[in-house]
Design an enzyme around this catalytic site. Structure first.
Site, PDB file in Angstrom:
ATOM      1  N   TRP A 240      44.950  35.538  35.972  1.00  0.00           N
ATOM      2  CA  TRP A 240      45.523  36.605  36.799  1.00  0.00           C
ATOM      3  C   TRP A 240      46.636  36.083  37.700  1.00  0.00           C
ATOM      4  O   TRP A 240      47.396  36.865  38.273  1.00  0.00           O
ATOM      5  CB  TRP A 240      44.437  37.301  37.626  1.00  0.00           C
ATOM      6  CG  TRP A 240      43.814  36.468  38.719  1.00  0.00           C
ATOM      7  CD1 TRP A 240      43.086  35.330  38.580  1.00  0.00           C
ATOM      8  CD2 TRP A 240      43.859  36.717  40.133  1.00  0.00           C
ATOM      9  NE1 TRP A 240      42.666  34.855  39.806  1.00  0.00           N
ATOM     10  CE2 TRP A 240      43.132  35.693  40.776  1.00  0.00           C
ATOM     11  CE3 TRP A 240      44.430  37.708  40.920  1.00  0.00           C
ATOM     12  CZ2 TRP A 240      42.974  35.624  42.157  1.00  0.00           C
ATOM     13  CZ3 TRP A 240      44.270  37.657  42.299  1.00  0.00           C
ATOM     14  CH2 TRP A 240      43.551  36.613  42.902  1.00  0.00           C
ATOM     15  N   ASP A 241      46.739  34.767  37.804  1.00  0.00           N
ATOM     16  CA  ASP A 241      47.805  34.155  38.597  1.00  0.00           C
ATOM     17  C   ASP A 241      49.178  34.660  38.169  1.00  0.00           C
ATOM     18  O   ASP A 241      50.088  34.820  38.995  1.00  0.00           O
ATOM     19  CB  ASP A 241      47.802  32.637  38.416  1.00  0.00           C
ATOM     20  CG  ASP A 241      46.460  31.987  38.679  1.00  0.00           C
ATOM     21  OD1 ASP A 241      45.446  32.700  38.671  1.00  0.00           O
ATOM     22  OD2 ASP A 241      46.431  30.765  38.875  1.00  0.00           O
TER      23      ASP A 241
ATOM     24  N   LYS B 286      37.033  30.363  49.990  1.00  0.00           N
ATOM     25  CA  LYS B 286      37.879  29.455  49.215  1.00  0.00           C
ATOM     26  C   LYS B 286      39.357  29.828  49.335  1.00  0.00           C
ATOM     27  O   LYS B 286      40.227  28.969  49.443  1.00  0.00           O
ATOM     28  CB  LYS B 286      37.445  29.495  47.745  1.00  0.00           C
ATOM     29  CG  LYS B 286      38.205  28.548  46.835  1.00  0.00           C
ATOM     30  CD  LYS B 286      37.718  28.686  45.398  1.00  0.00           C
ATOM     31  CE  LYS B 286      38.450  27.737  44.464  1.00  0.00           C
ATOM     32  NZ  LYS B 286      38.075  27.956  43.051  1.00  0.00           N
ATOM     33  N   GLN B 287      39.647  31.122  49.275  1.00  0.00           N
ATOM     34  CA  GLN B 287      41.028  31.607  49.306  1.00  0.00           C
ATOM     35  C   GLN B 287      41.010  33.045  49.795  1.00  0.00           C
ATOM     36  O   GLN B 287      39.948  33.634  49.962  1.00  0.00           O
ATOM     37  CB  GLN B 287      41.652  31.534  47.915  1.00  0.00           C
ATOM     38  CG  GLN B 287      41.011  32.480  46.904  1.00  0.00           C
ATOM     39  CD  GLN B 287      41.488  32.245  45.485  1.00  0.00           C
ATOM     40  OE1 GLN B 287      41.092  31.290  44.840  1.00  0.00           O
ATOM     41  NE2 GLN B 287      42.342  33.123  45.001  1.00  0.00           N
TER      42      GLN B 287
ATOM     43  N   GLU C 153      35.617  32.503  45.281  1.00  0.00           N
ATOM     44  CA  GLU C 153      34.627  32.075  44.300  1.00  0.00           C
ATOM     45  C   GLU C 153      33.483  31.282  44.919  1.00  0.00           C
ATOM     46  O   GLU C 153      32.591  30.811  44.206  1.00  0.00           O
ATOM     47  CB  GLU C 153      35.322  31.251  43.210  1.00  0.00           C
ATOM     48  CG  GLU C 153      36.293  32.086  42.391  1.00  0.00           C
ATOM     49  CD  GLU C 153      37.174  31.241  41.481  1.00  0.00           C
ATOM     50  OE1 GLU C 153      37.651  31.790  40.478  1.00  0.00           O
ATOM     51  OE2 GLU C 153      37.391  30.049  41.787  1.00  0.00           O
TER      52      GLU C 153
END
Length: 765
Positions: free
Chosen positions: A360-361, A603-604, A491
């Site tokens: 998906w990046d 995580k992000q 995640e």
């Protein structure tokens, strides 16, 4: 402690001094590519030390059988592996009977490696003392031709300094390679044929299962002190995997012996299988006709054209300048936009991790970069890649029990099939669907292209919306629709209920699909009739979708005034990252997975990722409140994390924080923040670095078909500039302490807004 051996330089990545423990990291950092192929910066000569051999060909992969402890319904049968391709760069060297091996030399002095980003060249030089005491000076240049993209070239100079030398070159091509990350220690290639034609060698190999045929080829020539030498191989050896030519050259002290090698790959995706060797001969014929020096000139010119549009300049901060150019350079090495069958793998041509596949990046991070620095055709190709795989996305959803044309795009893919083998991501990290829908919206608002949605995009939007409608279920307790069992972008939390990011994106996708269905119905009637016939849309289905979209549950904390990342988030210990001991960082390498999953650490960007996509649906005060709540809990252990936070910090006027995040995203690999650069570079997050300048410090947005800017200059910088290709008009933006100015290529003026004030930019004469 981050690594700091890369010397700051505006246009080059430079390493000085030979350190064995950083060879693998440097092999990643100095990688080269041309969109069709690429390779890690392995030494041409034999090296007995710790190394990670890696050459890669775009689009060539292998379906490595999934390795799991137990099977689950719907599980993908394989994990796609970008293949370690046959070696063409190999030139093993013996001097006076001793093998040149930097791992065993008595001493290596003046070692210098330079990746010249301006011209697309990899240079290496050193002085070595062999065990016998013979001292030699070596200079090597390698490049992968940007224009003739099946060709690479090497020029390898050796000068003996304190004695005469008999140099034996063993130049080879070898298909007997393995992947470090093979699940079952398998060989992925089978030999087909090896051929020698005069001074040229060809090795044809085919991948098992996928049956990609590749011919790897080479041709060598020699000179002494730049005077061409006509020498024939003293030996030619040929096995089913390998062809090696042995040459002998006698030189006196201080004479320069040069081997020049052409090599590369031709692939069955571009040529008929039975014509591959002929195609390779043709590439070599072109290379010889053009000649090494002209190829070098062409290489510099090709990269100059790329930089003319893609460059971002930063005055007053060389490490920041080096960082952004490194990111832009690697993105252009990975994907050129020439071939609509290709996409952008997270490691590009620099390593095997993540399979080299499409994530998906591409839609969330890479599309804006290619859209603005190349043209809308390149960006449209990236969207067509997903349209062409829509049938596979519908099959993927069917395997999980979805019906009636619902589409779930894969988390990881090479050909449209799901090939990721971690259940909590494969089945639950479904926000990738939203990124693909958002990319269609993003493309349309930036380019103004009104043809893509009726021609192709609406079918994708409908398939995605159908998936979301079925993925929600009615909660009789909440009297709203809920989404259970998902993994958001964070995640570090799996199988959660009502992840805000996923649910909000799903709601937006359904509403956007409904809006575009109406638009196509009334403005593109022929396309609408075709789509209705193909997809069986009914008014009842659309009414049901609208009802679901209008009544979705989002967890919210009145106490904190924020949407909660998911149900139960406030049950966690909310100790901020700033209070974590350094010995616990990074937590993904220091903590058990159980401990991570029970923590509040992020995580992000997760909730904040939704705020990034849909910024105009929230007030700045809401963004600030959510940023202040979630960023202190974020460990930024994903390469995709710092860029989003940099953009949002800049939007909030927190320039020091925005700058810190920018440095982290731009130098993530150069400084090895995550202690993993030896595995390869983080290519797709590099597009986020570009966004952090253009959207963050430049404040660029598209509103009502118009460019808006809110430029903010970090105090460390004197000036920064960038260009965007906006609807076929190339606009250069210059931001410095005096303010913001523009330069426009073309013949028509362009209206833009700077802090909501209209500015009419006249074309440069």
């Amino acid at each position: 402690m981050n690594q700091d051996y890369i010397i700051p330089n505006a246009w080059s990545i430079i390493e000085e001094g030979f350190e064995k423990d950083r060879v693998k990291s440097s092999e990643s950092l100095f990688s080269i590519g041309n969109g069709a192929m690429g390779q890690r910066a392995n030494f041409e000569e034999f090296y007995s030390g710790d190394t990670f051999q890696g050459s890669y060909i775009a689009g060539v992969y292998y379906p490595d059988k999934t390795k799991v402890g137990w099977w689950k319904n719907g599980y993908p049968e394989y994990f796609a592996k970008v293949l370690n391709a046959p070696v063409w760069i190999g030139i093993n060297i013996e001097i006076n009977g001793e093998q040149l091996d930097l791992n065993t030399c008595k001493e290596v002095k003046n070692f210098r490696r330079e990746l010249n980003m301006k011209e697309g060249l990899l240079d290496r030089s050193f002085t070595a003392i062999l065990p016998s005491g013979l001292e030699i000076e070596v200079n090597v240049r390698r490049f992968l031709a940007a224009d003739l993209d099946e060709l690479g070239a090497i020029k390898y100079d050796i000068k003996p300094l304190n004695g005469d030398a008999k140099i034996v070159y063993k130049s080879f091509v070898d298909a007997g390679v393995k992947n470090e990350d093979a699940n079952w220690e398998e060989i992925f290639w089978e030999p087909i044929t090896t051929e020698i034609k005069g001074e040229q060698a060809f090795v044809q190999a085919r991948t098992f299962k996928t049956h990609f045929n590749v011919v790897t080829f080479m041709e060598n020539s020699f000179s002494v002190n730049n005077v061409k030498q006509t020498i024939s191989p003293s030996a030619q050896t040929k096995t089913e995997w390998k062809v090696e030519f042995t040459y002998e050259l006698n030189v006196k002290a201080n004479e320069v012996a040069t081997i020049q090698k052409f090599g590369g790959y031709v692939v069955s995706t571009n040529h008929e299988e039975n014509e591959l060797i002929n195609a390779a001969e043709n590439v070599l014929a072109q290379a010889n006709e053009i000649g090494y020096e002209q190829l070098l000139t062409n290489q510099k010119a090709a990269w100059a054209r790329t930089w003319e549009m893609a460059d971002i300049t930063i005055e007053g901060d060389v490490k920041a300048q080096q960082g952004i150019r490194f990111n832009i350079f690697q993105l252009n090495q990975t994907y050129s936009g020439k071939d609509a069958r290709l996409n952008i793998g997270p490691k590009g041509f620099t390593g095997e991790k993540y399979g080299g596949s499409t994530y998906w990046d591409t839609e969330a991070y890479c599309l804006p970069f290619y859209m603005a620095t190349k043209n809308q055709e390149v960006a449209r190709n990236l969207l067509m890649y997903r349209y062409n795989q829509l049938d596979k996305a519908i099959e993927n959803a069917e395997k999980l029990g979805f019906t009636d044309g619902a589409a779930l795009y894969p988390m990881v893919t090479m050909n449209g099939e799901e090939c990721h083998n971690e259940w909590e991501i494969t089945f639950e990290e479904i926000h990738r669907n939203a990124a693909i829908a958002f990319a269609i919206f993003n493309y349309t608002r930036f380019t103004g292209d009104q043809s893509y949605i009726p021609e192709a995009g609406l079918e994708v939007l409908l398939g995605i919306a159908r998936f979301w409608k079925q993925r929600f279920n009615w909660s009789s307790d909440k009297k709203q629709y809920v989404m259970l069992g998902v993994t958001g972008p964070n995640e570090y939390e799996n199988n959660v209920n009502n992840n805000f990011h996923t649910s909000y994106c799903a709601q937006w996708c359904m509403n956007y699909a409904l809006e575009q269905i109406d638009h196509v119905k009334y403005n593109n009637s022929e396309d609408f009739v075709r789509i209705v016939k193909k997809t069986d849309i009914t008014e009842v289905e659309l009414a049901d979708m609208k009802e679901v979209a209008s009544n979705i549950y989002f967890p919210y904390s009145k106490e904190h005034g924020v949407y909660l990342q998911q149900d139960g988030f406030l049950d966690k210990d909310l100790t901020p990252v700033s209070e974590l001991s350094k010995k616990d960082r990074p937590i993904n390498q220091k903590w058990s997975w159980d401990r991570i999953l029970r923590s509040a650490y992020i995580k992000q960007a997760d909730t904040l990722q939704a705020f990034y996509y849909f910024e105009d649906q929230f007030s700045k005060e809401e963004l600030e409140k959510h940023f202040d709540f979630y960023e202190p809990l974020t460990v930024h252990e994903s390469s995709l994390s710092p860029c989003v936070h940099s953009i949002q910090a800049a939007t909030l006027g927190r320039m020091e924080q925005a700058y810190t995040f920018y440095l982290r995203t731009s130098r993530l690999d150069l400084d090895d923040y995550n202690k993993e650069v030896h595995e390869g570079l983080h290519i797709t997050s590099m597009a986020g670095t570009w966004m952090s300048i253009v959207e963050g410090f430049g404040g660029m947005r598209i509103k009502n078909d118009t460019l808006y800017f809110e430029p903010r200059l970090p105090e460390q910088w004197e000036e920064f500039t960038f260009k965007v290709n906006f609807r076929h008009q190339i606009l250069k933006v210059i931001v410095n302490k005096e303010g913001t100015t523009f330069e426009l290529e073309g013949t028509e003026p362009l209206e833009v807004y700077v802090f909501d004030e209209k500015v009419t930019v006249q074309p440069s004469i």
